[in-house]
Design an enzyme around this catalytic site. Sequence first.
Site, PDB file in Angstrom:
ATOM      1  CB  CYS A  78      -0.987   0.078   1.209  1.00 35.89           C
ATOM      2  SG  CYS A  78      -2.011   1.298   1.490  1.00 35.89           S
ATOM      3  CB  CYS A  81       3.284   3.934   6.761  1.00 37.54           C
ATOM      4  SG  CYS A  81       0.301   3.935   7.282  1.00 37.54           S
ATOM      5  CE1 TYR A 315      -4.591  30.780   1.030  1.00 38.68           C
ATOM      6  CE2 TYR A 315      -2.732  31.944   3.245  1.00 38.68           C
ATOM      7  CZ  TYR A 315      -3.436  32.567   1.997  1.00 38.68           C
ATOM      8  OH  TYR A 315      -2.760  33.161   0.589  1.00 38.68           O
ATOM      9  CG  ASP A 381      -4.163  25.999   8.852  1.00 39.29           C
ATOM     10  OD1 ASP A 381      -3.005  25.455   8.302  1.00 39.29           O
ATOM     11  OD2 ASP A 381      -4.457  25.507   9.219  1.00 39.29           O
ATOM     12  CB  CYS A 408       0.292  20.273   6.246  1.00 39.10           C
ATOM     13  SG  CYS A 408      -0.474  21.333   5.065  1.00 39.10           S
TER      14      CYS A 408
END
Length: 452
Positions: A78, A81, A315, A381, A408
């Site tokens: 997958c 991760c 944002y 943000d 992020c």
Amino acid sequence: MKKGEEYIGVVERVDFPNKGIVTLEDRKIIVKNTVPGQKIRFRISKLRSERGEGTLLEVVEKSSEELEQSACEHFGVCGGCVYQTLPYEEQLKLKEEQVKALLAPVLGSVPFVGIVGSPKPHAYRNKMEFSFGDETKGGELTLGLHKRGSFYDIVPVSGCQLVHTDVLRILNTVSAYCKEKQLPYYHKMSHEGYLRHLVIRRAEKTGEILVNLVTTSQLEHDMEELLNALLQLDLEGSFAGILHSINDGLADVVKSDETHILYGQEFFYEELLGLKFKISTFSFFQTNSLGAEVLYSMAREFIGEGEQKVVFDLYSGTGTIAQLMAPAAEKVIGVEIIEEAVEAAKENAKGNGLSNCEFIAGDVLKVLDTIEEKPEYIILDPPRDGIHPKALQKIIAYGVKHMVYISCKPTSLARDLEILTKEGYGVDKVACVDMFPGTANVETICLLTRKE
């Protein structure tokens, strides 16, 4: 050294995001999906005079820091991760080093005050978008996540470690039903087929669950049997709503041309730091609720207790930060480009009894020209790509003494901080909150002060 040839080397470090560095014949070769200390076999895919890129073929020897086995049975196949073979403390150290390395060239000495881990390193996601397809070309119907490195192949993830067991029970039930009924999935190339996505959201605090099956309109199918199968599941949480959305768009994104409520309602509630938030199937909301509490508590701590007159939350999404800052301000103005998120923010603020929050729908770059109030404090943000350079100049022009920047994507943060520091802002504090254990992502928060 030639393109297409295979080599063996040791990963010296991993740069953000997930770029393993191997030195070979005085060249730095980037090999993704690796961890520091691994001996790997890889194939050269790109080659330049000083750098190159390689494709991981095999981990010949594990790093001394790695676990014998990942907690997830799907790890490595997958694409979700990359760090699950590392103990969680090692994941945090790795992410801290990556952020420091990105910010050091901009700030010189990075005033780093630490990285805080997620309260839950597993089963922390409150939202997951699963895709329909096949695991191999022409294979049987599969519902899961994208295979690592593939745009088309879908891997079943019935044991995924990122979500609550309620989510897995729903996922497996929908998958089994669609296979039994032999419903065709939507093919991205031919644009034919029916099944597209399954979106499951489960609130951490309230346990409320919202399910949305996304299909095309190319078939008419009675959902009653599937609905009954879901409602009979033995879950820890409870269904707030079960929906069916139609999406006939060509792009491989989750959206709705029209949505039908099969059961309940089209929203659920989550709680953060004592406030309640109404969230729809398409609303933006931090995917790690407990991690979000840590992040926003840190933002409040950075801002301090002194009352501000006017705060801009740029944002602002569904207005989470704005509402948490509202008690310490005369007025908070949130700006967000997604109209649905703005409407949700207004409704949430009203439900939380906050009368000093105003939310405006539109692009920050344009909306700032229409706001008469001048801020004393600005909270940023932005999305992953950071702030538009022209919007950043307008933000700087306000000349506020303090700003908090939540990011992020540290590469975008480094780019924006380079401009902010040149324009007279110093960075007082940098901290990280790991909202995404097991993955290559991390949230970074900075306190900026305008130099006298």
